[in-house]
Scaffold this active site. Structure first.
Site, PDB file in Angstrom:
ATOM      1  N   CYS A  76       0.920  -1.469   0.422  1.00 29.27           N
ATOM      2  CA  CYS A  76       0.236   0.048   0.325  1.00 29.27           C
ATOM      3  C   CYS A  76       1.109   0.789  -0.364  1.00 29.27           C
ATOM      4  O   CYS A  76       0.905   3.016  -0.407  1.00 29.27           O
ATOM      5  CB  CYS A  76      -0.940   0.033   1.085  1.00 29.27           C
ATOM      6  SG  CYS A  76      -1.913  -1.673   1.610  1.00 29.27           S
ATOM      7  N   HIS A 119      -3.375   6.961   2.215  1.00 35.37           N
ATOM      8  CA  HIS A 119      -3.682   5.871   1.688  1.00 35.37           C
ATOM      9  C   HIS A 119      -5.230   5.367   2.316  1.00 35.37           C
ATOM     10  O   HIS A 119      -5.846   5.792   3.432  1.00 35.37           O
ATOM     11  CB  HIS A 119      -2.900   4.866   2.085  1.00 35.37           C
ATOM     12  CG  HIS A 119      -3.179   3.415   2.290  1.00 35.37           C
ATOM     13  ND1 HIS A 119      -4.169   2.978   0.583  1.00 35.37           N
ATOM     14  CD2 HIS A 119      -3.562   2.246   2.875  1.00 35.37           C
ATOM     15  CE1 HIS A 119      -4.231   1.363   1.060  1.00 35.37           C
ATOM     16  NE2 HIS A 119      -3.910   1.416   2.100  1.00 35.37           N
ATOM     17  N   ASN A 129     -10.399   0.275  -0.555  1.00 34.02           N
ATOM     18  CA  ASN A 129      -8.491  -0.411   0.372  1.00 34.02           C
ATOM     19  C   ASN A 129      -8.417  -0.892  -1.429  1.00 34.02           C
ATOM     20  O   ASN A 129      -7.918  -2.021  -1.908  1.00 34.02           O
ATOM     21  CB  ASN A 129      -8.285  -0.161   1.336  1.00 34.02           C
ATOM     22  CG  ASN A 129      -6.572  -1.283   0.918  1.00 34.02           C
ATOM     23  OD1 ASN A 129      -5.946  -0.097   0.521  1.00 34.02           O
ATOM     24  ND2 ASN A 129      -5.730  -1.194   2.751  1.00 34.02           N
TER      25      ASN A 129
END
Length: 328
Positions: free
Chosen positions: A122, A255, A285
């Site tokens: 990520c 993020h 996500n």
């Protein structure tokens, strides 16, 4: 002569299939797994996510995002001399040929531009940005295409309600160009491999046989605790490098993993929540794609404007984390 790098175009792509919490809950219920929209939203802030069709790869989505970023930058594909693509879900098993090389070919880039994948989960997009910034500042490259692209739906265990509801697919891209004035003001990267076990795909391959699991595993509480701690610290490190303080940030684009982590980071930086760009509610996500997806959304809807100061930051498996402070 001093060189700087600057973001001159953004782009993104989401696969057409949007799956709401209600739809996903119904699918899981058919397997005897209980969840609900309320349960998912209360723990993550996620209401929906997008899933790629079986024949769509990370490179396919990356190409679409790249085309939009190139168009926004007013460039042709062959103007690019560097491609860095962040992904944990490459097109090919083993990661080669690299997805970046596949994208180069699909875009029709024939000038021999360097192309490489980055794997920092990520945080991958921030790592890729920092690398491109350094390469442009060194004078070795002039125009870079930075992409985050993921098909995380392929590595989810849909028997595990704690993880399968959190992730989605998509791609985001930026074009960075050599500039005589600062654009990327500071970057800072970190990693600590001792935390690798709390977020991982623990399988390995020997003679074509997978040992362990090929699905994502996450210790949610441990990840949450670590993420909240490191995101504030790395943001302040980037600000210190740039000689700035948090009050000068126009937009925080973290993020997009969990709304509570994002809100906590903003609070620690003493930033009002209306300065935080949030797309996790509709995208889930999307790992390395999440930051460029959110950045492009905020650029295109007019929130992020030329000359504004934007803090980009991410944290992911590895464990990795980083931040980039940018003047748009």
């Amino acid at each position: 002569m001093t060189f700087y790098s600057k973001i001159i175009g953004t782009g993104s792509y989401l696969p057409p299939r949007k799956v709401t919490n209600h739809e996903l809950a119904e699918q899981l219920a058919a397997k005897g797994i209980e969840t609900s929209d309320e349960w998912i939203v209360s723990r993550s802030g996620i209401s929906a996510r997008h899933y790629a069709e079986p024949n769509v790869t990370s490179s396919d989505m990356a190409v679409e995002a790249a085309k939009r970023a190139l168009e926004a930058a007013g460039l042709q594909a062959n103007d690019i001399d560097l491609i860095i693509l962040a992904t944990s879900t490459p097109d090919f098993f083993g990661g080669f040929p690299s997805t970046a090389c596949v994208v180069q070919n699909k875009l029709g880039i024939t000038n021999g531009a360097a192309a490489v994948d980055v794997q920092a989960v990520c945080s991958g997009f921030i790592y890729a940005m920092a690398m491109a910034d350094s390469m442009i500042k060194s004078g070795s490259h002039k125009k870079a295409l930075i992409i985050g692209a993921e098909v995380f739906s392929r590595i989810l265990n849909f028997e595990d309600r704690t993880t399968c509801v959190l992730f989605g697919d998509g791609a985001g891209a930026i074009v960075m160009e050599r500039s005589d004035e600062p654009g990327v003001l500071a970057t800072k990267l970190h990693a600590d491999g001792s935390y690798g076990h709390i977020l991982c795909v623990p399988g390995s391959v020997n003679a074509g046989v997978i040992a362990g699991s090929a699905f994502l595993y996450m210790d949610g509480q441990a990840v949450f605790k670590l993420a909240v701690n490191v995101l504030e610290k790395v943001a302040n490190e980037a600000l210190e490098i740039a000689g700035m303080d948090a009050s000068q940030i126009d937009w925080l684009i973290p993020h997009q993993a969990n709304i509570r982590i994002m809100q906590s980071t903003a609070k620690k930086l003493k930033l009002p929540l209306d300065k935080v760009v949030v797309t996790v509610d509709q995208h889930g996500n999307t790992s390395a794609a999440s930051i460029p997806l959110a950045l492009d959304a905020a650029v295109r809807d007019g929130r992020v404007k030329k000359g504004q100061i934007v803090m980009l930051e991410g944290v992911g498996g590895g464990f990795t984390w980083g931040a980039a402070l940018v003047k748009m």
